[in-house]
Design a protein around this motif. Structure first.
Motif, mmCIF file in Angstrom:
data_model
loop_
_atom_site.group_PDB
_atom_site.id
_atom_site.type_symbol
_atom_site.label_atom_id
_atom_site.label_comp_id
_atom_site.label_asym_id
_atom_site.label_seq_id
_atom_site.Cartn_x
_atom_site.Cartn_y
_atom_site.Cartn_z
ATOM 1 N N CYS A 1 0.088 3.029 3.844
ATOM 2 C CA CYS A 1 0.518 2.423 5.106
ATOM 3 C C CYS A 1 1.715 1.500 4.949
ATOM 4 O O CYS A 1 2.334 1.108 5.933
ATOM 5 C CB CYS A 1 -0.640 1.673 5.758
ATOM 6 N N CYS B 1 -6.011 0.954 7.740
ATOM 7 C CA CYS B 1 -5.556 1.932 6.759
ATOM 8 C C CYS B 1 -6.765 2.639 6.141
ATOM 9 O O CYS B 1 -7.716 1.991 5.709
ATOM 10 C CB CYS B 1 -4.742 1.245 5.660
ATOM 11 N N CYS C 1 0.850 -1.198 0.000
ATOM 12 C CA CYS C 1 0.000 0.000 0.000
ATOM 13 C C CYS C 1 0.885 1.248 0.000
ATOM 14 O O CYS C 1 1.784 1.358 0.829
ATOM 15 C CB CYS C 1 -0.900 -0.008 1.237
ATOM 16 N N HIS D 1 -6.120 -4.687 0.869
ATOM 17 C CA HIS D 1 -5.373 -4.932 2.100
ATOM 18 C C HIS D 1 -5.746 -6.290 2.664
ATOM 19 O O HIS D 1 -6.865 -6.759 2.480
ATOM 20 C CB HIS D 1 -5.694 -3.857 3.139
HETATM 21 ZN ZN LIG Z 1 -2.780 0.923 3.403
#
Ligand SMILES: [Zn+2]
Length: 144
Positions: free
Chosen positions: A27, A51, A24, A45
């Protein structure tokens, strides 16, 4: 989300292959490439996650981002989705950023498919204003 990082580079789910390590951009956690016959290719995710980039993205929202990017590109603009706009009011990830062909002007498109409270719209708009990027909010309706 339609983009992720792979070996430090931004990659697009539509042209990515399963098996690589994707992360990501926000994050830094690992994300999974979801790619098949029915759904639009995207990164997800691994739960559990807190996140903010993992929350509430619908298939319609992904479709709208792709359609808008492609429509502006067909008209000769420079356009991409999920672009980070840096500002002192808090960084924003624009759904779509469009830049004029001469590179002199750019603006953001925010596609809203799920309910949002006015303070959130105000905070995001202020972040764009601080970055001197005009923003256009677009609501989309569900097919259902
Ligand atoms: Zn993330």
């Amino acid at each position: 989300m339609l983009t992720a990082n792979c070996n430090g580079l931004r990659v697009d789910a539509a042209i990515s292959a399963k098996g690589a390590a994707y992360h990501c951009p926000s994050c830094g956690q690992p994300v999974t490439l979801r790619k098949g016959q029915i759904k639009i290719a995207h990164f997800a995710h691994k739960p559990p996650t807190d996140c903010s980039w993992a929350k509430g993205e619908t298939a319609e929202h992904r479709e709208a981002k792709i359609a808008l990017r492609d429509a502006f590109r067909k008209m000769g603009y420079i356009a991409d989705y999920e672009v980070e706009v840096l500002s002192i009011q808090g960084d924003r990830r624009a759904d779509v950023v469009v830049t004029s062909p001469d590179g002199q002007r750019r603006w953001a498109l925010e596609v809203q498919h799920t309910p949002i409270l006015f303070p959130a719209i105000e905070a995001r708009t202020k972040a764009y204003i601080a970055a001197q990027v005009p923003v256009l909010w677009m609501g989309i309706l569900s097919r259902r």
